[in-house]
Design a protein around this motif. Structure first.
Motif, PDB file in Angstrom:
ATOM      1  N   PHE A 137      71.065  78.538   8.942  1.00  0.00           N
ATOM      2  CA  PHE A 137      69.576  78.563   8.855  1.00  0.00           C
ATOM      3  C   PHE A 137      68.857  79.937   9.201  1.00  0.00           C
ATOM      4  O   PHE A 137      67.822  80.157   8.679  1.00  0.00           O
ATOM      5  CB  PHE A 137      69.021  77.328   9.564  1.00  0.00           C
ATOM      6  N   PHE A 138      69.577  80.460  10.096  1.00  0.00           N
ATOM      7  CA  PHE A 138      69.143  81.918  10.471  1.00  0.00           C
ATOM      8  C   PHE A 138      69.047  82.780   9.464  1.00  0.00           C
ATOM      9  O   PHE A 138      68.000  83.366   9.161  1.00  0.00           O
ATOM     10  CB  PHE A 138      69.829  82.336  11.855  1.00  0.00           C
ATOM     11  N   HIS A 139      70.041  82.785   8.900  1.00  0.00           N
ATOM     12  CA  HIS A 139      70.199  83.834   7.834  1.00  0.00           C
ATOM     13  C   HIS A 139      69.465  83.383   6.609  1.00  0.00           C
ATOM     14  O   HIS A 139      68.734  84.421   5.802  1.00  0.00           O
ATOM     15  CB  HIS A 139      71.592  84.007   7.532  1.00  0.00           C
ATOM     16  N   ALA A 141      66.862  81.457   6.383  1.00  0.00           N
ATOM     17  CA  ALA A 141      65.440  81.826   6.521  1.00  0.00           C
ATOM     18  C   ALA A 141      64.956  83.309   6.633  1.00  0.00           C
ATOM     19  O   ALA A 141      64.019  83.606   6.152  1.00  0.00           O
ATOM     20  CB  ALA A 141      65.087  81.117   7.845  1.00  0.00           C
ATOM     21  N   HIS A 142      65.878  84.078   7.172  1.00  0.00           N
ATOM     22  CA  HIS A 142      65.628  85.666   7.132  1.00  0.00           C
ATOM     23  C   HIS A 142      65.614  86.083   5.832  1.00  0.00           C
ATOM     24  O   HIS A 142      65.007  87.015   5.361  1.00  0.00           O
ATOM     25  CB  HIS A 142      66.759  86.300   8.063  1.00  0.00           C
ATOM     26  N   TYR A 144      64.908  84.349   3.126  1.00  0.00           N
ATOM     27  CA  TYR A 144      63.404  84.007   2.575  1.00  0.00           C
ATOM     28  C   TYR A 144      62.320  84.699   3.002  1.00  0.00           C
ATOM     29  O   TYR A 144      61.382  85.210   2.469  1.00  0.00           O
ATOM     30  CB  TYR A 144      63.251  82.532   3.041  1.00  0.00           C
TER      31      TYR A 144
END
Lengths: 170, 170
Positions: A137-139, A141-142, A144
């Motif tokens: 989700f970190f990557h 969301a980044h 995005y």
């Protein structure tokens, strides 16, 4: 809940594919090279967009592989265009489609390691909850955030995708 | 895996608290008002930093409440300083500390709704996987990204926190 979480990751990768399409359409509408997006980043010492997409893909792919023991397809990180990134995303979606709930039996107690850990390892359940899910989700969301920061008109619904919502009763 | 995931969210909120501390220290080192961070955003039509933090907190808090039926503390979204945001984060950590695995028995089949859904609802397991988890990580990653974009020296290890890594054998 391993299988169900990878099903959700597969769904999110499908949303990411739509953002890539939206980024290309935005570039076309503004008459700039869509592949400019590939090198954009939020900070000079953060991963650029391409690497955020690659890391999203790899986190899902390698976690599924490590938690089941099934081989993962190789991806050499050579993408330089939005189209190539879309191909990579679709390749991981296809890979994830090959799993069933049964593949993840015993995932919680597997020993998971990777070369950079130099022999150290994590229990499958710890790796999944502490490493794979937060990193995925970190990557994504980044990825995005980089597009939104640079004008692509995507929103929260494009992030989440369709929800299994039940109709009002009565 | 509900309880374990909320334990992970609690850990991530602890990391977020450290980023807030790092942001304040960075502001002090550069002699600017630390509360400037509260209003920063990556795009003019995205949530500002304070709202990303509030949304991170609310997603965890409300999901835990909705999946267990336990009342959640009220937070009126009035924070205007990094210190007030830290207090909010800590309040949600304290709230999550009050749960046990037993509280989440039956979570998968609960009917979950919220006022803006106008009577529609989601099955607990769908709500958790499709809505709560992706939203939680969306907002916390955006909070992180806003700080990184604006010079705060945090990195991936600060995002993930300590991992339960096992020692090399033999």
């Amino acid at each position: 809940m391993y299988y169900e979480t990878f099903t959700q990751m597969k769904k999110q990768l499908g949303q990411l594919d739509k953002w890539l399409e939206a980024a290309a359409a935005y570039a076309q509408s503004k008459s700039f090279d869509p592949n400019v997006f590939v090198g954009l980043r939020l900070a000079p010492d953060q991963f650029a967009f391409a690497r955020q997409v690659q890391s999203t893909c790899d986190t899902a792919k390698l976690a599924a592989s490590r938690l089941t023991g099934k081989d993962a397809p190789a991806h050499p990180d050579t993408e330089q265009t939005l189209e190539e990134l879309r191909t990579r995303v679709k390749s991981v979606i296809t890979y994830l489609e090959g799993f069933s709930a049964k593949d993840f039996e015993g995932a919680a107690t597997r020993k998971v390691t990777q070369p950079r850990w130099e022999g150290k390892w994590m229990k499958g359940s710890d790796y999944f909850l502490q490493h794979a899910v937060p990193n995925f989700f970190f990557h994504i969301a980044h990825a995005y955030a980089i597009l939104r920061h640079n004008g692509v008109a995507i929103g929260k619904k494009d992030y989440l995708g369709a929800l299994d919502m039940q109709a009002k009763e009565g």
